[in-house]
Motif scaffolding. Structure first.
Motif, PDB file in Angstrom:
ATOM      1  N   ARG A  32       2.703  -9.906   2.085  1.00 18.22           N
ATOM      2  CA  ARG A  32       2.203  -8.713   2.772  1.00 18.22           C
ATOM      3  C   ARG A  32       3.373  -7.927   3.376  1.00 18.22           C
ATOM      4  O   ARG A  32       3.470  -6.707   3.233  1.00 18.22           O
ATOM      5  N   ASN A  35       5.487  -6.175   0.744  1.00 16.48           N
ATOM      6  CA  ASN A  35       4.713  -5.066   0.209  1.00 16.48           C
ATOM      7  C   ASN A  35       4.708  -3.884   1.185  1.00 16.48           C
ATOM      8  O   ASN A  35       5.099  -2.761   0.845  1.00 16.48           O
ATOM      9  N   GLU A  36       4.320  -4.166   2.432  1.00 20.93           N
ATOM     10  CA  GLU A  36       4.185  -3.080   3.412  1.00 20.93           C
ATOM     11  C   GLU A  36       5.520  -2.456   3.777  1.00 20.93           C
ATOM     12  O   GLU A  36       5.598  -1.282   4.118  1.00 20.93           O
TER      13      GLU A  36
END
Lengths: 699, 699
Positions: A32, A35-36
């Motif tokens: 996560r 990705n972010e």
């Protein structure tokens, strides 16, 4: 090292073994974050049960990956970790981070598993971080190899701070606290069990990164003396500040630390000394660690220790003066002519330093500017600090203050600027953007500025320090030697001893004593009698040949009686020396930090007050001088109650030589005692009156 | 006092001389605050130019007021102040607050004006606060007699904290910082120039208010020893904590303080000792002052010093253990059987103390509860402290934590509960509402808890302490006396000296020496020779009658030669005493704090290490014991290297007697030296070998 560390902090590709769709799980969180944050390298989730994970194409196994990823994050349970390490090693991964706990910190089976994965990695040239760690991040590379929840709500901005911590929880808390203070962090690493990569290696890497100005470190101890010292030394040579939190100061804390990470138990006092010796600052509290790192993150160090304090309130000025002086800063008075000029402008003001412009100046912009400008331009200060409290937050007066400060500091290069204020974060930022080190609490601010001054001194010393030539090794017997023999060995290090004669048991001690010159001291000489006084093996103040013969006979008789079978070399005859200041010097081996030189004053200073200081061997004469000045009873050597100053130069030479001898023979020597060492008046050297070498039994 | 202070803090009516329509001006701000806060008494603006001020009916002069107001706020320039004070005095005002600067702190004319207004007030029985002060407020009475901008945006909630400060700026900053931490403040007073009311009187008043649990005080010095000590003593008897910021620790700071308020210069070391002696805590930093006041504001003190530390992270637990031990707390291990039970629940945990339940417990509510409950119910701890960091802010885990803490602490009465956390203020508040003392920094928290423990000890001591009977006064000559005479005077205090004989210049010293018993010491006896050794007036280790006669002749000859005209009483013969631990005791007069007893070890301890401690006279034997234990070299008296423990009881008796003698004769005596005092082995008392009394020249 560098290639592996590049893989660790700036990988071009990353595999996540045990990648999870659930962004709150250990295998989901890093994905996560990557990705972010917009990580630009390639991401390879490894999960045999899914086609994709969090939108990335998934792979069934490491072997199936289309390339050798730079780094692998192992988010698998402890029992699956060894196999995961093996698959990474086989694939040619450069570095792997093991998040799981349950290894050496847990039990013997865990320790065995840890050992096995290290062996696998070593054989393949792969480096390991962890296990039992929170991993790394490098916000300037947008790389997040961590499952720490500290990034849950908000990423951390890149910046001049690096964090290196054995404890994941502590490292995460530091990152959180630093973010709250507006500090940017580029590299962050937690090392956990340190089965391979330890904080020393990590420290050495991060201080070499151009964006790093300061490192906050946390350790309960270190594993490798040489690489730790090398890291500290690299930092000071590069002018990078290290602010260290070392826990285990108290006996309870030390015991808890030892049970937490068994391999690390060294002496806290020695660790403390090594940090000082190599220019790192040891913070006592986390708040202090952050305060000092924050101040150092500006990258500007004072050229000297002279501080000018500007205030609108007498009380705050006095308080800041107290704090400045307590932290090694000099609250030097303003030049008399400038004081007179300022006094003429405002008769009720105190223009000395602290410069109290009184509440009057608050509403008088030209006056306030004139006061500050005079301090900065003509006060000769290295540091300018203003007490502003809630003032900058005032709608009418705040902008005026900034205007006055801008005008007053316009021409000031190299000036360290600081201010106390109690205002919202966005107001602080206006001052920080102008280069002001800002703190709510004046005491904390002065401690931080004092630390900057210490860093500057350490960086300067590092620049002029010459490398120490290793001392020529000599053969050291692996068994006990007599005092006489110990002195002979130490004389190879250039350590001088008063002339003495060794008289065989059947020799004429009286004649020898006459040659040495009365009064003399007689001592038993035997490799088997280390504590001579305790067996009646020493007689002092012997004043004639007859007395000498009689005393020698007594010594020999007592030695045979008290230590039957001791090998008796004879009687050593030395001159009786009662003058000088009594000191002691010694060498011991710290289980982690190796040979360490101890120095202290004799008598009550060492026995009652434990007034001793340490340095890791070897060190040069300048460092020895700093060591000597550290003891509380130092004024004894400067001369008290009309006594002459002592020959501190000779003492420093002695300590440095002792340290080089100890370092050269670290494998052969367990300890050395020079006790007493009498420091004679200036120019007359030191008299080392006794010497004991304790050989190492096994290496 | 009480009536005037009631008028100051809770007046039924208030006049504002120089009342202004402009709410930003000194004469406008208090009116605005009174109005907005809903002050329920009567408000009388005095302003000859207006019909109303801020909506209140205005009066042309004080004389025109329809009643005598309880209090008057003087918001007029310095030059109009004396007349304003006169008009208030004539009207029968109980107390007046003078805001203006420009009096004793400015110049001689200002000092004269200040003196004049004090005379006017005294004659009328009116009390004065200020000048050069920010006034007072009492938020529980909604009374605001201040123009401080700290109330500009927001009032301060009533609460258990009081603030008493000489510096207006510092007092205002404290109020602001306390408000930011959610602390309520009822009484707040700034005393400025202290022409009449000083912080001692104010302290004594605020500690007697039922809502006050803790006072934060600021001073650069105090004016009246007796009322200051009385205030501190009243506080500890009532179980109220005082947290003091005293500036002027450094020489620069002390000099700045002295020039700031000339009348206050006393010794910082003595001030420090007095605070300790009377149970006030001296904070070194403003942050520390707030931390400790915050902790004390809960009004719960630990019954003992045993602390149980709960953590989910080994590193933080170790750090808190270090900090706890450093602050006088005892990190005692959990009972073995409870440890075994907890270990069975979670084999990887460390249940000793710090109790590390590991990250495992974070997600396991019953486990976490069981761990905490076992610590609280069966650990035997006085204090429970948990390391929670950002946990309480977690949406899933935060509520669980509170649930576990509620369950675990449900039955715990008298337990001091504390926690570290890094969370928003509203989350902290949830814990505070449950009685938890909360701090972001563990070191600061442990320092505050350590301070609570010190307060508790001080409160307990105050309960059992008996009043000291004043010592019977004797006639003290107002000129120098000999050692022999000094000893006679001191023996009235019950201080014993070894038997000695004074032999007239023509007497037989040999015979006297024989009676005293060889070896003896001979000393010149003369009121004009204080430093006997320096003139050759002492001969030690005299071993026969002949030797004694010869030595006495030499002493007399040297005395006549070195101090011609000295009055010679003769030769004192005393036994030679070489045993025991050498100490020194003395009395000096602090310019502010009066007669002070000093104690230290002799030799290098006092000469090199300045290892001495002070107490204001008089004090009892228990306090003397605490004093003795304070010196760094205390272990010398416990016996080092096999030496017997010393007779500390006899030493404490001596110091207490000396203090009572000094207090009884404070007006007659400038100083006393007992040097050396040899402390013999336990049961064998102390031997005071020399005594010097320095009379006061003028009173």
């Amino acid at each position: 090292m560098s290639e592996h560390f590049s893989a660790l902090f700036s990988p071009r590709s990353v595999a996540i073994i045990g990648a999870s769709e659930d962004v709150t799980r250990i295998g989901g969180r890093p994905l996560r974050y990557l990705n972010e944050a917009g990580y630009e390298g390639t991401v390879y989730p490894v999960n045999p049960n899914r086609e994709t994970v969090q939108g990335y194409k998934a792979y069934a196994s490491v072997a199936d990956l289309p390339e050798s990823p730079d780094i692998a994050l192992l988010a698998v349970p402890a029992k699956a970790t060894v196999e995961a390490v093996r698959s990474c090693a086989e694939k040619g991964v450069k570095a792997a981070i093991v998040f799981s706990a349950g290894f050496a910190e847990a039990d013997e089976a865990g320790a065995a598993a840890q050992k096995e994965m290290v062996a696998i990695a070593r054989a393949a040239g792969m480096r390991l971080l962890g296990p039992n760690c929170l991993g790394v991040f490098n916000s300037s590379a947008k790389f997040y190899g961590t499952f720490s929840v500290v990034l849950d709500e908000e990423f951390i901005q890149p910046g001049p701070v690096a964090i290196v911590s054995q404890s994941g929880a502590y490292g995460a808390a530091l990152a959180d606290l630093a973010r709250n203070r507006g500090m940017g962090i580029s590299q962050w690493l937690t090392s956990g069990n340190e089965c391979d990569i330890d904080i020393a290696e990590a420290l050495k890497y991060v201080v070499q990164q151009p964006e790093t100005r300061v490192v906050m470190a946390y350790a309960e101890g270190v594993r490798n003396r040489d690489s730790f010292i090398e890291a500290l030394d690299t930092a000071r040579k590069l002018g990078k500040a290290i602010v260290f939190m070392k826990t285990g100061r108290s006996s309870v804390g030390a015991e808890a630390a030892a049970s937490h990470t068994a391999a690390l138990a060294g002496s806290d006092a020695v660790f403390d000394a090594v940090l000082r010796q190599y220019g790192a600052y040891r913070a006592r509290t986390t708040a202090e660690q952050l305060d000092i790192a924050y101040a150092a993150s500006f990258g500007i160090y004072p050229k000297g220790n002279k501080i000018g304090i500007f205030t609108f309130s007498g009380g705050f000025g006095i308080q800041m003066a107290d704090d400045a002086e307590e932290n090694g800063l000099k609250v030097a008075p303003m030049p008399a002519d400038v004081q007179a000029e300022l006094k003429a402008l405002l008769p009720y003001a105190s223009p000395k330093n602290p410069v109290d412009a009184t509440a009057q100046a608050v509403t008088d912009l030209p006056l306030m500017t004139q006061y500050m400008r005079s301090m900065i331009e003509r006060g000769g200060y290295d540091i300018f600090s203003a007490v502003l409290q809630s003032g900058p937050n005032s709608k009418t007066y705040g902008p005026r203050l900034i205007e006055a400060l801008d005008a007053a500091t316009a021409g000031a290069k190299d000036l360290v600027k600081a201010a106390t204020m109690s205002v919202p974060r966005e107001v602080e930022k206006q001052f920080e953007d102008r280069g002001f080190i800002v703190h709510e609490d004046g005491s904390a601010l002065m401690k931080a500025i004092g630390a900057l001054n210490q860093f500057r001194e350490s960086f300067e010393q590092a620049k002029v320090r010459k490398a120490l030539e290793p001392m020529q090794k000599i053969a050291i017997p692996r068994e006990e030697v007599s005092e006489h023999a110990a002195k002979k060995l130490l004389s190879h290090a250039g350590i001088e001893f008063p002339h003495e004669e060794l008289v065989a048991p059947d020799g004429d001690v009286g004649a020898a004593a006459a040659r040495v010159g009365f009064p003399v001291v007689l001592k038993i000489s035997s490799p088997d009698i280390a504590h001579k006084t305790e067996v009646g093996g020493v007689v002092v103040n012997v004043r004639s040949e007859d007395e000498a013969r009689e005393a020698a006979a007594g010594i020999l008789a007592r030695a045979q009686d008290k230590v039957p079978g001791a090998r008796i070399e004879g009687i050593v005859v030395t001159p009786m020396i009662g003058q000088g200041v009594e000191t002691i010097a010694g060498v011991s081996r710290d289980p982690v930090l190796g040979p360490v030189v101890m120095f202290g004053l004799g008598g009550v200073f060492v026995e009652v007050l434990k007034d001793v200081t340490f340095r890791a061997a070897p060190f040069d004469v300048d460092e020895a001088h700093r060591m000597i000045r550290e003891i509380r009873g130092y004024s004894m050597l400067e001369g008290v109650r009309g006594a002459e100053p002592s020959d501190v130069n000779a003492l420093a030479e002695l300590l440095s030589k002792l340290s080089r001898f100890a370092a050269a023979h670290a494998e052969e020597i367990e300890g050395i005692d020079l006790n007493p060492v009498r420091v004679m008046p200036k120019g007359q050297g030191v008299k080392v009156l006794d010497a004991l070498i304790i050989p190492r039994k096994e290496v």
